[in-house]
Design an enzyme around this catalytic site. Structure first.
Site: not given
Ligand code: AMP
Length: 289
Positions: A34, A36-37, A61, A148, A150, A183, A192-193
């Protein structure tokens, strides 16, 4: 833009880039990309000659098998977006390619990785360090980009790189960790995904998290840390469909909780909220000082 799935091929391409004296930026992702990435990729293409984006849903993870299974996977759309952003190479390996045998390495950077996400998702940061250290070893980037969103993950990765540096590891000495701002959607929800998994109703209440966090910044000017923390938790928990897992107000460098606003130079509030019946786990954070 090249799309490759083999570590051997990745290393070969990296060695070609190095021979050409190219500066390399790495953007690790789990795909379902998205904006953000995209902001990380844009920053990397601005600051490097070559941008390598990894797309890999890293099983080690995930402490919740169900979460891993339902994680969205959209490689074709991801590649179209990355091509339009000017990425040089996409590394999209299989699980067997990354873990031909189980990764038994164990990473521990207390107290950074033992609180918040570390406490509520046992093994999560160990898995993050396993995959990110492998990517760093394969690519030996000059710069690596992390969001940020995460917030704690950045602190843990910085601690890991510092540890490798102390061991005189060449890739760690070269590497800069480049944090990038969160973002958000127009209504404030952090991209977020996992947002694609929200129902329409859940999606409509999720922005309330950031609206309370924003309100708490003003509130914090005239209230103590404890009062501010309680205000955030109580307000969000009162909203039907939202349930706070934790809210911690921490020293932004050490991630340890603070008890007064003058206890640290930078103070961050980090939250995790369950949204809806499924429920979807949403994280966010805000800067106070
Ligand atoms: P993920 O694919 O969720 O593992 O995220 C890959 C990278 O993108 C991580 O460094 C994330 O922190 C970053 N990222 C995810 N969402 C956002 C966002 N809304 N704003 C900025 N960076 C983000």
């Amino acid at each position: 833009m090249e799309v490759i799935d083999s570590v051997k091929e990745l290393k070969k391409r990296v060695s070609d880039f190095r021979k050409e004296n190219k500066k390399i930026g790495l953007v690790p992702t789990m795909g379902a990309l998205h904006n953000g990435h995209a902001s990380l990729v844009r920053k990397s293409t601005d600051e490097n000659d070559v941008t390598i984006v990894s797309v890999f849903v890293n099983p080690t993870q995930f402490n919740d098998k169900n979460d891993l299974e339902k994680y969205p996977r959209t490689l074709d759309a991801d590649c179209r977006l990355l091509e339009s952003l000017g990425a040089t190479l996409v590394f999209a390996p299989s699980v067997d390619e990354i873990y031909p045998e189980p990764d038994t390495r164990s990473f521990s950077y207390p107290p950074t990785d033992s609180v918040m996400e570390g406490a509520f998702r046992p093994g999560h940061f160990n898995g993050v360090c396993q995959i990110v250290s492998k990517l760093f070893m394969f690519v030996e980037p000059d710069n690596a980009y992390f969001g940020e969103k995460d917030f704690q993950q950045i602190a843990v990765i910085k601690a890991m790189v510092y540890d490798y540096r102390k061991k005189d590891t060449d890739w760690a000495k070269r590497l800069n960790i480049r944090p990038c701002p969160i973002v958000r959607e127009d209504d404030g929800l952090a991209l977020s995904s996992r947002n694609t998994l929200l129902t329409e109703e859940e999606r409509s209440i999720a922005p309330y998290i950031y609206s309370v966090l924003s309100e708490s910044v003003d509130y914090s000017r005239t209230h103590s840390v404890e009062e501010t923390k309680n205000m955030v938790v109580e307000k969000i928990n009162k909203k039907e469909g939202l349930k706070v897992q934790y809210y911690e107000i921490v020293n932004a460098d050490t991630l340890q909780t603070v008890s007064s606003w003058d206890e640290a130079e930078h103070i961050q509030g980090c939250i995790t909220v369950f949204c809806g019946d499924t429920p979807i786990r949403l994280i966010d954070n805000i800067n106070y000082i």
